[in-house]
Motif scaffolding. Structure first.
Motif, PDB file in Angstrom:
ATOM      1  N   LYS A 109       0.790  -1.225   0.024  1.00 32.45           N
ATOM      2  CA  LYS A 109       0.038  -0.016  -0.057  1.00 32.45           C
ATOM      3  C   LYS A 109       0.972   1.235  -0.021  1.00 32.45           C
ATOM      4  O   LYS A 109       0.499   2.207  -0.785  1.00 32.45           O
ATOM      5  CB  LYS A 109      -0.911  -0.082   1.296  1.00 32.45           C
ATOM      6  CG  LYS A 109      -2.135  -1.262   1.474  1.00 32.45           C
ATOM      7  CD  LYS A 109      -3.049  -0.915   2.376  1.00 32.45           C
ATOM      8  CE  LYS A 109      -2.131  -1.202   3.838  1.00 32.45           C
ATOM      9  NZ  LYS A 109      -1.474  -2.571   3.850  1.00 32.45           N
ATOM     10  N   SER A 110       1.793   1.265   0.861  1.00 34.64           N
ATOM     11  CA  SER A 110       2.872   2.513   0.913  1.00 34.64           C
ATOM     12  C   SER A 110       3.458   2.599  -0.494  1.00 34.64           C
ATOM     13  O   SER A 110       3.537   3.713  -0.768  1.00 34.64           O
ATOM     14  CB  SER A 110       3.501   2.238   2.277  1.00 34.64           C
ATOM     15  OG  SER A 110       3.090   2.333   3.535  1.00 34.64           O
ATOM     16  N   THR A 111       3.883   1.500  -1.147  1.00 37.21           N
ATOM     17  CA  THR A 111       4.510   1.865  -2.257  1.00 37.21           C
ATOM     18  C   THR A 111       3.757   2.237  -3.243  1.00 37.21           C
ATOM     19  O   THR A 111       4.024   3.174  -4.115  1.00 37.21           O
ATOM     20  CB  THR A 111       5.278   0.179  -2.849  1.00 37.21           C
ATOM     21  OG1 THR A 111       5.954  -0.218  -1.476  1.00 37.21           O
ATOM     22  CG2 THR A 111       6.080   0.441  -4.005  1.00 37.21           C
ATOM     23  N   LEU A 112       2.396   1.921  -3.251  1.00 38.91           N
ATOM     24  CA  LEU A 112       1.423   2.203  -4.164  1.00 38.91           C
ATOM     25  C   LEU A 112       1.197   3.590  -4.026  1.00 38.91           C
ATOM     26  O   LEU A 112       1.062   4.683  -5.058  1.00 38.91           O
ATOM     27  CB  LEU A 112       0.060   1.447  -4.201  1.00 38.91           C
ATOM     28  CG  LEU A 112      -1.031   1.702  -4.913  1.00 38.91           C
ATOM     29  CD1 LEU A 112      -0.386   1.702  -6.899  1.00 38.91           C
ATOM     30  CD2 LEU A 112      -2.029   0.994  -5.090  1.00 38.91           C
ATOM     31  N   MET A 113       1.173   4.082  -2.676  1.00 37.55           N
ATOM     32  CA  MET A 113       0.866   5.488  -2.455  1.00 37.55           C
ATOM     33  C   MET A 113       2.158   6.376  -3.208  1.00 37.55           C
ATOM     34  O   MET A 113       1.967   7.573  -3.496  1.00 37.55           O
ATOM     35  CB  MET A 113       0.801   5.796  -0.944  1.00 37.55           C
ATOM     36  CG  MET A 113       0.474   7.258  -0.638  1.00 37.55           C
ATOM     37  SD  MET A 113       0.078   7.191   1.311  1.00 37.55           S
ATOM     38  CE  MET A 113      -0.810   8.619   1.337  1.00 37.55           C
ATOM     39  N   ASN A 114       3.278   6.060  -2.927  1.00 44.17           N
ATOM     40  CA  ASN A 114       4.412   6.674  -3.213  1.00 44.17           C
ATOM     41  C   ASN A 114       4.364   6.756  -4.759  1.00 44.17           C
ATOM     42  O   ASN A 114       4.565   7.635  -5.363  1.00 44.17           O
ATOM     43  CB  ASN A 114       5.622   5.981  -2.770  1.00 44.17           C
ATOM     44  CG  ASN A 114       5.961   6.199  -1.429  1.00 44.17           C
ATOM     45  OD1 ASN A 114       5.625   7.108  -0.714  1.00 44.17           O
ATOM     46  ND2 ASN A 114       6.898   5.195  -0.715  1.00 44.17           N
ATOM     47  N   ALA A 115       3.993   5.745  -5.454  1.00 44.35           N
ATOM     48  CA  ALA A 115       3.840   5.883  -6.998  1.00 44.35           C
ATOM     49  C   ALA A 115       3.043   6.585  -7.485  1.00 44.35           C
ATOM     50  O   ALA A 115       3.208   7.252  -8.611  1.00 44.35           O
ATOM     51  CB  ALA A 115       3.816   4.198  -7.435  1.00 44.35           C
ATOM     52  N   LEU A 116       1.909   6.984  -6.727  1.00 44.24           N
ATOM     53  CA  LEU A 116       0.604   7.635  -7.321  1.00 44.24           C
ATOM     54  C   LEU A 116       0.852   9.410  -7.055  1.00 44.24           C
ATOM     55  O   LEU A 116       0.530  10.064  -7.695  1.00 44.24           O
ATOM     56  CB  LEU A 116      -0.536   7.313  -6.952  1.00 44.24           C
ATOM     57  CG  LEU A 116      -1.024   5.736  -7.452  1.00 44.24           C
ATOM     58  CD1 LEU A 116      -2.204   5.327  -6.396  1.00 44.24           C
ATOM     59  CD2 LEU A 116      -1.445   5.694  -8.688  1.00 44.24           C
ATOM     60  N   THR A 117       1.532   9.380  -5.850  1.00 45.40           N
ATOM     61  CA  THR A 117       1.452  10.632  -5.349  1.00 45.40           C
ATOM     62  C   THR A 117       2.804  11.347  -5.243  1.00 45.40           C
ATOM     63  O   THR A 117       3.190  12.532  -5.069  1.00 45.40           O
ATOM     64  CB  THR A 117       0.933  10.943  -3.851  1.00 45.40           C
ATOM     65  OG1 THR A 117       1.641  10.252  -2.924  1.00 45.40           O
ATOM     66  CG2 THR A 117      -0.548  10.325  -3.984  1.00 45.40           C
ATOM     67  N   GLY A 118       3.852  10.615  -5.171  1.00 46.66           N
ATOM     68  CA  GLY A 118       5.419  10.881  -4.998  1.00 46.66           C
ATOM     69  C   GLY A 118       5.590  11.215  -3.608  1.00 46.66           C
ATOM     70  O   GLY A 118       6.377  12.320  -3.374  1.00 46.66           O
ATOM     71  N   ALA A 119       4.978  10.545  -2.726  1.00 47.66           N
ATOM     72  CA  ALA A 119       4.802  11.124  -1.316  1.00 47.66           C
ATOM     73  C   ALA A 119       6.013  10.933  -0.492  1.00 47.66           C
ATOM     74  O   ALA A 119       6.274  11.652   0.418  1.00 47.66           O
ATOM     75  CB  ALA A 119       3.605  10.500  -0.521  1.00 47.66           C
ATOM     76  N   GLY A 120       6.732   9.711  -0.822  1.00 45.18           N
ATOM     77  CA  GLY A 120       7.921   9.626  -0.386  1.00 45.18           C
ATOM     78  C   GLY A 120       8.034   8.898   1.014  1.00 45.18           C
ATOM     79  O   GLY A 120       8.846   8.943   2.121  1.00 45.18           O
ATOM     80  N   VAL A 121       6.763   8.352   1.486  1.00 45.40           N
ATOM     81  CA  VAL A 121       6.507   8.050   2.740  1.00 45.40           C
ATOM     82  C   VAL A 121       7.254   6.665   2.815  1.00 45.40           C
ATOM     83  O   VAL A 121       7.600   5.707   1.821  1.00 45.40           O
ATOM     84  CB  VAL A 121       4.814   7.336   3.176  1.00 45.40           C
ATOM     85  CG1 VAL A 121       4.152   8.830   2.892  1.00 45.40           C
ATOM     86  CG2 VAL A 121       4.388   6.224   2.096  1.00 45.40           C
TER      87      VAL A 121
END
Length: 468
Positions: free
Chosen positions: A219-231
């Motif tokens: 989930k966190s990797t997908l969030m980074n891929a979609l938003t560039g969040a860097g979490v």
């Protein structure tokens, strides 16, 4: 006479390596297991920081009342502990306090059941004040029936003068201290939950999407891929314990909020689910859920089912959900993926790691949101301040045009909030919004219709495809 070298000699004898652990599981007749029934427990034990040195499983009709495993297997465990000099035995079952005591006595090693191990991992990973409160409450509720003088370090003064009666046992004092702390934690968490509800509700002008799924599904990797969040995104169980929310520019839609939440797991302790309700408030309030599953896992079907069970516990199982099959880059051949797609034909295969399949995912999210939101042009009487305030509170107002007798408001509204609009508005017509590259909206072309009724099925369908 002192010998300076003795202290260094003693230090060299200390074992500074991780605790050595042995895994054990009793498999009952009605339980379906995979080729490796201890794979998940192995991940939990590794996440807890131990080195797994051996494993033991037993199939049995019913658990032994005193030791859970049969006597022969308990002796086998004892020999394993002796051979590997193991420190701890992790059980993939929930044990009674008496069974834990009997097993520790028989094996001369610390015995920890599944729930206690998960609670320990959560405690080690809790970083925010809110998650620490939630974990402490869950641990206390788990420990209360298992008290073994573990609360004597708490000050007796915190209970007030005169609370300890003559002859009262220490265990009763400990239990009273624990119960008071549980009460205090629940009060504090209720305040946190109320704050979180207000905080989340105040953001209702922007659509919110919540990532849910089994722990370590990506989930966190997908969030980074979609938003560039860097979490933080780690290949371990329960890497995320706090909710993180980031702004996501969704193509052909505009800005939405994407939230990453704590991962779920099979047989997640009920006390943890209850304690983390405030943390999961983003999921409860979200307009859309993205259920991320690890398509490469042999237990993918069981993991998807486990997530739906937790969502049901939270009372949000009926929320609109997109199933996202992640980690397709780790699948050896198409047969494995097709096996999952045969059961879930509407699932969206992606790889958050390689960014494969993200465009179809964005299109599917836009289409799903279009079902939940309507772009409409509404004529409101000047004196109807209540409706104007309602539109601002429930929708995203794009523009207002003032006329002699009314105000024309162009707004993106949740479909479920249109009932009040139709009761009070002078005129309601669907519009087409053109999304600019910066996420803003350009010209609006109203589809002229003098009726104040909601768009027909054909109109709604056409509108959905235009937005998507």
């Amino acid at each position: 006479m002192s010998h300076p070298h003795n202290s260094s000699d003693l230090i060299s004898l200390v074992d500074n390596g991780p605790e050595r652990s042995i895994l054990a599981r009793l498999i009952l007749p009605d339980v379906v297991v995979d080729d490796d029934p201890l794979e998940e427990l192995h991940g939990l034990a590794t996440t807890a920081g131990t080195e797994v040195v051996d494993e033991l499983t037993q199939r049995r009709g019913t658990p032994d009342h005193s030791t859970y495993l049969g006597k022969g297997k308990v002796e086998e465990l004892r020999l394993m502990v002796e051979r590997h000099e193991a420190h701890v035995i992790f059980f993939d079952n929930d044990l009674s306090p008496a069974q834990v005591r009997n097993l520790e006595k028989a094996t001369h090693a610390k015995v920890i059941d599944r729930t206690e191990l998960i609670l320990d991992i959560f405690a080690a990973g809790a970083r925010t004040h809110e998650s620490r409160l939630a974990v402490e409450l869950a641990q206390l509720e788990y420990s209360l029936p298992r008290l073994k003088r573990m609360w004597t370090h708490l000050s007796r003064q915190s209970m007030g003068v005169g609370m300890r009666g003559p002859g009262e046992k220490q265990l009763e004092v400990d239990r009273r201290l624990a119960q008071k702390r549980i009460h205090d934690l629940k009060v504090e968490l209720e305040k946190v939950e109320s704050r979180r509800e207000r905080q989340v509700a105040s953001r209702n002008e922007i659509p919110t999407i919540s990532l849910v799924g089994y722990t370590n599904a990506g989930k966190s990797t997908l969030m980074n891929a979609l938003t560039g969040a860097g979490v933080l995104a780690e290949d371990k169980l329960f890497a995320t314990l706090e909710t993180r929310t980031r702004r996501w520019h969704l193509p052909n839609w505009g800005h939405v909020l994407l939230s990453d939440t704590v991962g779920f797991i099979r047989d997640l302790p009920h006390s943890l689910v209850a304690s983390f309700k405030s943390t999961l408030e983003e999921t409860r309030q979200a307009d859309l859920l993205m259920h991320v599953a690890d398509a490469s896992s042999p237990q993918v079907f069981e993991q998807i089912t486990a997530v739906y069970q937790v969502l049901e516990e939270l009372g949000i199982e009926e929320k609109d959900t997109l199933l996202v099959l992640n980690k397709i880059d780790s699948i050896n051949g198409p047969r494995t993926l097709n096996r999952v797609l045969d059961r879930y034909p509407h699932a969206i295969p992606v790889s958050a790691k390689t960014h494969t399949g993200l465009t179809p995912l964005c299109e599917a999210v836009g289409a799903a949101l279009a079902k939940e939101f309507l772009d409409v042009e509404i004529d409101v009487a000047h004196h109807d301040g209540k409706l104007l305030a309602y539109l601002s509170a429930k929708g995203k107002v794009e523009s207002r045009d003032f006329h002699d007798s009314h105000v024309t408001v162009r707004v993106r509204m949740p479909a479920g909030a249109m009932g009040e609009v139709h009761r009070s508005a002078i005129r309601v017509v669907p519009t087409q919004l053109t999304i600019r590259g910066d996420g803003g909206t350009a010209e609006h072309d109203a589809v002229e219709d003098d009726t104040t009724q909601e768009p027909t099925g054909d109109q709604a369908s056409a509108h959905s495809s235009e937005v998507a």
